[in-house]
Design an enzyme around this catalytic site. Structure first.
Site, PDB file in Angstrom:
ATOM      1  N   SER A   1       0.827  -1.213   0.000  1.00 24.83           N
ATOM      2  CA  SER A   1       0.000   0.000   0.000  1.00 24.83           C
ATOM      3  C   SER A   1       0.862   1.263   0.000  1.00 24.83           C
ATOM      4  O   SER A   1       0.680   2.157  -0.824  1.00 24.83           O
ATOM      5  CB  SER A   1      -0.898   0.028   1.246  1.00 24.83           C
ATOM      6  OG  SER A   1      -1.426  -1.235   1.514  1.00 24.83           O
TER       7      SER A   1
ATOM      8  N   ALA B   1      -1.969   5.634   3.379  1.00 21.89           N
ATOM      9  CA  ALA B   1      -1.737   5.461   1.937  1.00 21.89           C
ATOM     10  C   ALA B   1      -3.011   5.691   1.122  1.00 21.89           C
ATOM     11  O   ALA B   1      -2.962   6.309   0.053  1.00 21.89           O
ATOM     12  CB  ALA B   1      -1.187   4.058   1.675  1.00 21.89           C
TER      13      ALA B   1
ATOM     14  N   LYS C   1       3.276   4.731  17.727  1.00 18.39           N
ATOM     15  CA  LYS C   1       1.867   5.078  17.454  1.00 18.39           C
ATOM     16  C   LYS C   1       1.084   3.862  16.964  1.00 18.39           C
ATOM     17  O   LYS C   1      -0.129   3.779  17.162  1.00 18.39           O
ATOM     18  CB  LYS C   1       1.760   6.261  16.499  1.00 18.39           C
ATOM     19  CG  LYS C   1       2.204   6.022  15.061  1.00 18.39           C
ATOM     20  CD  LYS C   1       1.134   5.485  14.146  1.00 18.39           C
ATOM     21  CE  LYS C   1       1.725   5.064  12.802  1.00 18.39           C
ATOM     22  NZ  LYS C   1       0.782   4.381  11.929  1.00 18.39           N
TER      23      LYS C   1
ATOM     24  N   ASN D   1      -3.603  -0.951  11.964  1.00 23.17           N
ATOM     25  CA  ASN D   1      -3.348  -1.232  13.387  1.00 23.17           C
ATOM     26  C   ASN D   1      -4.602  -1.022  14.221  1.00 23.17           C
ATOM     27  O   ASN D   1      -4.955  -1.845  15.055  1.00 23.17           O
ATOM     28  CB  ASN D   1      -2.195  -0.361  13.880  1.00 23.17           C
ATOM     29  CG  ASN D   1      -0.861  -0.853  13.348  1.00 23.17           C
ATOM     30  OD1 ASN D   1      -0.323  -1.842  13.828  1.00 23.17           O
ATOM     31  ND2 ASN D   1      -0.337  -0.178  12.336  1.00 23.17           N
TER      32      ASN D   1
HETATM   33  N1  LIG Z   1      -0.026   1.774   4.503  1.00 24.05           N
HETATM   34  C1  LIG Z   1       0.182   2.958   5.043  1.00 24.05           C
HETATM   35  O1  LIG Z   1      -0.723   3.802   5.066  1.00 24.05           O
HETATM   36  C2  LIG Z   1       1.517   3.293   5.606  1.00 24.05           C
HETATM   37  C3  LIG Z   1       2.452   2.309   5.909  1.00 24.05           C
HETATM   38  N2  LIG Z   1       3.647   2.648   6.463  1.00 24.05           N
HETATM   39  C4  LIG Z   1       4.653   1.646   6.761  1.00 24.05           C
HETATM   40  O2  LIG Z   1       5.169   1.136   5.525  1.00 24.05           O
HETATM   41  C5  LIG Z   1       5.661  -0.195   5.719  1.00 24.05           C
HETATM   42  C6  LIG Z   1       5.099  -1.078   4.606  1.00 24.05           C
HETATM   43  O3  LIG Z   1       3.693  -1.112   4.797  1.00 24.05           O
HETATM   44  P1  LIG Z   1       2.622  -1.266   3.636  1.00 24.05           P
HETATM   45  O4  LIG Z   1       3.170  -1.006   2.305  1.00 24.05           O
HETATM   46  O5  LIG Z   1       1.474  -0.446   4.038  1.00 24.05           O
HETATM   47  O6  LIG Z   1       2.283  -2.832   3.831  1.00 24.05           O
HETATM   48  P2  LIG Z   1       1.355  -3.755   2.961  1.00 24.05           P
HETATM   49  O7  LIG Z   1       0.896  -4.832   3.867  1.00 24.05           O
HETATM   50  O8  LIG Z   1       0.335  -2.950   2.245  1.00 24.05           O
HETATM   51  O9  LIG Z   1       2.373  -4.353   1.874  1.00 24.05           O
HETATM   52  C7  LIG Z   1       3.471  -5.129   2.280  1.00 24.05           C
HETATM   53  C8  LIG Z   1       4.448  -5.240   1.121  1.00 24.05           C
HETATM   54  O10 LIG Z   1       5.605  -5.950   1.573  1.00 24.05           O
HETATM   55  C9  LIG Z   1       5.776  -7.093   0.752  1.00 24.05           C
HETATM   56  N3  LIG Z   1       6.346  -8.180   1.518  1.00 24.05           N
HETATM   57  C10 LIG Z   1       5.725  -9.043   2.356  1.00 24.05           C
HETATM   58  N4  LIG Z   1       6.603  -9.923   2.855  1.00 24.05           N
HETATM   59  C11 LIG Z   1       7.796  -9.626   2.313  1.00 24.05           C
HETATM   60  C12 LIG Z   1       9.078 -10.187   2.394  1.00 24.05           C
HETATM   61  N5  LIG Z   1       9.332 -11.249   3.167  1.00 24.05           N
HETATM   62  N6  LIG Z   1      10.081  -9.624   1.691  1.00 24.05           N
HETATM   63  C13 LIG Z   1       9.854  -8.557   0.913  1.00 24.05           C
HETATM   64  N7  LIG Z   1       8.652  -7.992   0.760  1.00 24.05           N
HETATM   65  C14 LIG Z   1       7.644  -8.512   1.460  1.00 24.05           C
HETATM   66  C15 LIG Z   1       4.404  -7.420   0.214  1.00 24.05           C
HETATM   67  O11 LIG Z   1       4.521  -8.199  -0.949  1.00 24.05           O
HETATM   68  P3  LIG Z   1       3.347  -9.238  -1.374  1.00 24.05           P
HETATM   69  O12 LIG Z   1       2.229  -8.394  -1.881  1.00 24.05           O
HETATM   70  O13 LIG Z   1       3.983 -10.062  -2.414  1.00 24.05           O
HETATM   71  O14 LIG Z   1       2.979 -10.006  -0.129  1.00 24.05           O
HETATM   72  C16 LIG Z   1       3.881  -6.013  -0.061  1.00 24.05           C
HETATM   73  O15 LIG Z   1       4.422  -5.503  -1.246  1.00 24.05           O
HETATM   74  C17 LIG Z   1       5.225  -0.600   7.140  1.00 24.05           C
HETATM   75  O16 LIG Z   1       6.308  -0.472   8.000  1.00 24.05           O
HETATM   76  C18 LIG Z   1       4.137   0.414   7.489  1.00 24.05           C
HETATM   77  O17 LIG Z   1       4.068   0.660   8.888  1.00 24.05           O
HETATM   78  C19 LIG Z   1       3.964   3.952   6.731  1.00 24.05           C
HETATM   79  C20 LIG Z   1       3.097   4.966   6.433  1.00 24.05           C
HETATM   80  C21 LIG Z   1       1.808   4.717   5.837  1.00 24.05           C
HETATM   81  O1  LIG Z   2       1.370   4.762   9.335  1.00 21.81           O
HETATM   82  C1  LIG Z   2       0.254   4.952   8.898  1.00 21.81           C
HETATM   83  C2  LIG Z   2      -0.327   6.298   8.755  1.00 21.81           C
HETATM   84  O2  LIG Z   2       0.621   7.292   9.010  1.00 21.81           O
HETATM   85  C3  LIG Z   2      -0.600   3.802   8.520  1.00 21.81           C
HETATM   86  O3  LIG Z   2      -1.082   3.217   9.667  1.00 21.81           O
HETATM   87  P1  LIG Z   2      -1.570   1.694   9.629  1.00 21.81           P
HETATM   88  O4  LIG Z   2      -0.347   0.869   9.315  1.00 21.81           O
HETATM   89  O5  LIG Z   2      -2.145   1.433  10.969  1.00 21.81           O
HETATM   90  O6  LIG Z   2      -2.585   1.600   8.529  1.00 21.81           O
END
Ligand SMILES: NC(=O)C1=CN([C@@H]2O[C@H](COP(=O)(O)OP(=O)(O)OC[C@H]3O[C@@H](n4cnc5c(N)ncnc54)[C@H](OP(=O)(O)O)[C@@H]3O)[C@@H](O)[C@H]2O)C=CC1
Ligand SMILES: O=C(CO)COP(=O)(O)O
EC number: 1.1.1.94
Length: 326
Positions: A6, A135, A186, A251
């Site tokens: 995401s 996101a 958080k 979360n």
């Molecule tokens: N979503 C949000 O709004 C926000 C997220 N974040 C942070 O960003 C980080 C990523 O989160 P987010 O993108 O949302 O997570 P998602 O759950 O949406 O996506 C996870 C991603 O990581 C990949 N993945 C899973 N397992 C592995 C692995 N073993 N090796 C490499 N890649 C892997 C997945 O691939 P596949 O699809 O193939 O499983 C997918 O592309 C987190 O730390 C989150 O806290 C920060 C700000 C905002």
């Molecule tokens: O970090 C985030 C917003 O800033 C996203 O939060 P969540 O991982 O709980 O969706």
């Protein structure tokens, strides 16, 4: 851009909209192919056009080779192993940007520390982007702000310029520790908030959780050398409020499952996306204990998640702590 979940997908769009040529790495070849063919990620934010400057690959080497900015958005607990595969491809003096909001289990390291160790780079090459950045809202180009933290403030400014768009406004900060802790803790407080919400508890309880949650975040931060002011900024209070209030938060939603009486396994089965707080609460608790810092909400979230404690028992434990000065 390494990670096409995401946030990785939404961030690739930001980078492209800011005028960069972006190569987005997806670990599944079919996702990379779909992004190349349709300009959208079929599994994450599937209705969002990522923009003409974004292409995708399932080869990390192809994504990393020659890149000035290498942005990381994989789950916190897999980062070290991922970087082990990727480090050799990094260009000299490229900037590594961490988007992750977690603490590593076992080592209790922040993500920038993991990057320094696993990619064998100097700390001033690592920048952290953290703030209230759901996101799903950013994909819709709803106005949002964030913080770019780096010990090298010139590098932070370069990253700031590289990710500024009409809908995304980054501020710089040199407090890497504070920004990373704000983002990781958080998620734990959002779990508590979700639990409370599902239990039918009201706004006094929720305001208490946010405020005392921020207090324990800042307490840990100060013990680790962070600037206490960071916690009243976007990467502290901003992200805490944004995440707790939003039904989009994974979360908070995970916490709601627990608050409705689901077990950890049932909540995990109902969750498609990464909810970092679930594992990080263990690492944050350990980090706090090793520095002699009290984090009562984090302690109770860990007990509910991993020790099967009834949320009602956790609430009673928090409310029966000895009274003290604010
Ligand atoms: N979503 C949000 O709004 C926000 C997220 N974040 C942070 O960003 C980080 C990523 O989160 P987010 O993108 O949302 O997570 P998602 O759950 O949406 O996506 C996870 C991603 O990581 C990949 N993945 C899973 N397992 C592995 C692995 N073993 N090796 C490499 N890649 C892997 C997945 O691939 P596949 O699809 O193939 O499983 C997918 O592309 C987190 O730390 C989150 O806290 C920060 C700000 C905002
Ligand atoms: O970090 C985030 C917003 O800033 C996203 O939060 P969540 O991982 O709980 O969706």
């Amino acid at each position: 851009m390494l990670g096409a979940g995401s946030w990785g997908s939404a961030f690739a769009k930001i980078l492209g909209d800011a005028g960069n040529d972006v190569v987005l790495w997806a670990r599944r070849p079919e996702i990379a192919a779909a992004i190349r063919d349709t300009g959208r990620n079929p599994e994450y934010l599937e209705n969002t056009p990522l923009g003409e400057r974004v292409t995708a690959t399932a080869s990390a080497t192809e994504a990393i080779k020659g890149a000035e900015l290498v942005v990381l958005a994989v789950p916190s607990q897999t980062l070290r192993v991922n970087l082990g595969d990727w480090a050799a491809d990094l260009t000299e003096d490229s900037t590594l940007v961490s988007l992750m909001k977690g603490i590593e289990l076992g080592t209790t390291q922040r993500m920038s520390q993991v990057i320094v160790e696993a990619a064998r780079v100097a700390p001033d090459r690592v920048a952290v982007v953290s703030g209230p950045n759901l996101a799903g809202e950013i994909a819709l180009e709803q106005p949002a702000a964030t913080v770019v933290a780096c010990s090298d403030i010139d590098r932070a400014t370069r990253v700031q310029h590289a990710i500024t768009t009409p809908y995304f406004r980054p501020y710089t900060n040199d407090d890497v520790v504070g920004c990373e802790l704000g983002g990781a803790v958080k998620n734990v407080i959002a779990l508590a908030f979700g639990i409370a919400h599902a239990m039918g508890l009201g706004d006094n309880t929720k305001a208490m959780l946010i405020t005392r949650g921020l207090a324990e975040t800042a307490r840990l931060g100060v013990a680790l050398g962070a600037d206490p002011l960071t916690f009243s900024g976007l990467a502290g209070l901003g992200d805490l409020v944004g995440t707790c209030m939003s039904p989009l938060s994974r979360n908070r939603t995970f916490g709601e499952h627990l608050g409705r009486g689901k077990s950890l396994e049932q909540a995990q089965a109902a969750t498609r996306y990464t909810a970092e707080g679930v594992k990080s609460c263990l690492a944050i608790r350990d980090l706090a204990r090793s520095h002699g810092v009290e984090m009562p909400i984090t302690e109770q979230v860990e007990r509910v998640c991993h020790e099967g404690v009834d949320p009602k028992v956790a609430v009673a434990a928090l409310m029966s702590r000895s009274t003290k000065a604010e």
